[in-house]
Design a protein around this motif. Structure first.
Motif, PDB file in Angstrom:
ATOM      1  N   PHE A  59       0.847  -1.207   0.000  1.00 13.71           N
ATOM      2  CA  PHE A  59       0.000   0.000   0.000  1.00 13.71           C
ATOM      3  C   PHE A  59       0.879   1.252   0.000  1.00 13.71           C
ATOM      4  N   PHE A  82      -0.565   8.652   6.649  1.00 17.94           N
ATOM      5  CA  PHE A  82      -1.017   7.314   6.222  1.00 17.94           C
ATOM      6  C   PHE A  82       0.169   6.340   6.262  1.00 17.94           C
ATOM      7  N   GLU A  86       0.463   3.047   8.633  1.00 16.77           N
ATOM      8  CA  GLU A  86       0.599   1.687   8.083  1.00 16.77           C
ATOM      9  C   GLU A  86       1.902   1.037   8.568  1.00 16.77           C
ATOM     10  N   GLU A 139      -8.207  -0.828   0.728  1.00 14.35           N
ATOM     11  CA  GLU A 139      -8.471   0.107   1.828  1.00 14.35           C
ATOM     12  C   GLU A 139      -9.978   0.235   2.060  1.00 14.35           C
ATOM     13  N   GLU A 174      -7.437   2.770  10.349  1.00 16.89           N
ATOM     14  CA  GLU A 174      -7.866   2.501   8.970  1.00 16.89           C
ATOM     15  C   GLU A 174      -9.014   3.433   8.580  1.00 16.89           C
ATOM     16  N   HIS A 177      -7.611   6.977   7.868  1.00 20.38           N
ATOM     17  CA  HIS A 177      -6.906   7.234   6.595  1.00 20.38           C
ATOM     18  C   HIS A 177      -7.601   6.583   5.387  1.00 20.38           C
TER      19      HIS A 177
HETATM   20 FE   LIG Z   1      -4.834   1.173   5.537  1.00 28.60          FE
END
Ligand SMILES: [Fe+2]
Ligand SMILES: [Fe+2]
Length: 298
Positions: A59, A82, A86, A139, A174, A177
């Motif tokens: 990602f 983000f 992550e 996502e 999650e 973002h």
């Molecule tokens: Fe994510």
């Protein structure tokens, strides 16, 4: 029942907050089948945990491929946050996965195969926009599960508060973002309906298939025979797909993605997001915050 697609803007409280050095006490005496003693339910979440470090690396890389084209300072900052979130998820899920290794699960082999599939093979046959569209789609599936699973108390009832807290924290971030990859895809890569939706269609099948493959491998390592696994799968698939089960209530959220006017902040918000945040900010304890999020479920 609330419509999954409603005209709401981003919640003022849902800014992207990277949180570091959280202690989930994962090195303590957590039961092997931490979800109420149920092997299938536990291994379903465990299988997802083995995917996160590689998936989140994918990602981050797919979003960063467009970094130079981002001119909006707000989106530039969101991409940074983000990335930090992550990276923290991967770190904590590696600790989580160390528990699985101690139970005989060959997490390194799972990781190696996934890296080969995602980082080598997929790179040979895809463009940067396609990889970003896969990320945006995943996502959406992630924020769908985070929002829909935690609004219900029954799904994680009887689960160990330490592991549940990992998923609660991961879910909160999650949700925070959830629009970043989508915004880069649509505003920077300028992907239209087809380029964002064909990958969604593919991951809708690819993601569950990958989880199922790992889940079944874990049950084999746990010593369940073919007959026992068949029974566990029959019961587990019923848990997934029965009316009111794990996935049917998420369908509205899922299909919202295909609407031409879709944006992640137009889908319903996580109702107890503020509860988690208040408790975490007051106590600094992610386990207490996870308990509060669970307790706030309907
Ligand atoms: Fe994510
Ligand atoms: Fe994550």
């Amino acid at each position: 029942m609330t419509s999954p697609l409603r005209s709401s803007s981003r919640s003022a409280n849902a800014d992207i907050v990277p949180r570091e050095n959280l202690d989930f006490q994962l090195d303590t005496d957590i039961p092997k089948y931490w979800m109420g003693g149920d092997p299938f339910k536990t291994r379903f979440f465990d299988a997802m945990s083995t995917l996160f470090p590689v998936g989140e690396k994918f990602f981050i890389m797919s979003v960063r491929e467009f970094k130079d084209g981002i001119t909006d300072p707000k989106l530039q900052r969101e991409v940074k946050d983000f990335t930090r979130q992550e990276a923290q998820h991967s770190l904590v899920h590696r600790q989580y996965n160390d528990r699985l290794k101690a139970q005989g699960i060959d997490v390194d082999d799972i990781t190696r195969r996934l890296e080969e599939e995602l980082m080598v093979e997929a790179y040979k046959f895809s463009t940067p926009v396609q990889r970003l569209a896969v990320t945006a789609a995943l996502e959406h599936l992630t924020s769908m599960m985070c929002t829909c699973f935690f609004e219900r108390k029954d799904l994680l009832e009887g689960s160990d508060p330490r592991v549940r807290a990992v998923y609660a924290w991961h879910a909160i971030e999650e949700v925070e973002h959830k629009a970043v990859a989508f915004d880069v895809l649509t505003k920077v890569a300028k992907a239209g309906w087809w380029r964002r939706n064909v990958p969604m269609f593919l991951v809708t099948f690819g993601f569950p298939f990958t989880v199922a493959r790992i889940l079944d491998y874990m049950l084999r390592v746990d010593g369940f025979t073919l007959g026992q696994r068949a029974k566990l799968w029959a019961k587990g698939l019923w848990w997934f797909y029965k009316p009111g089960g794990l996935f049917p209530p998420t369908l509205g959220y899922y299909f919202a993605y295909y609407k031409p006017s879709f944006h992640p902040w137009k889908v319903k918000e996580m109702p107890s997001y503020g509860t988690w945040r208040q408790v975490y900010e007051r106590t600094g304890d992610p386990i207490a915050a996870g308990n509060a999020l669970h307790a706030a479920g309907q």
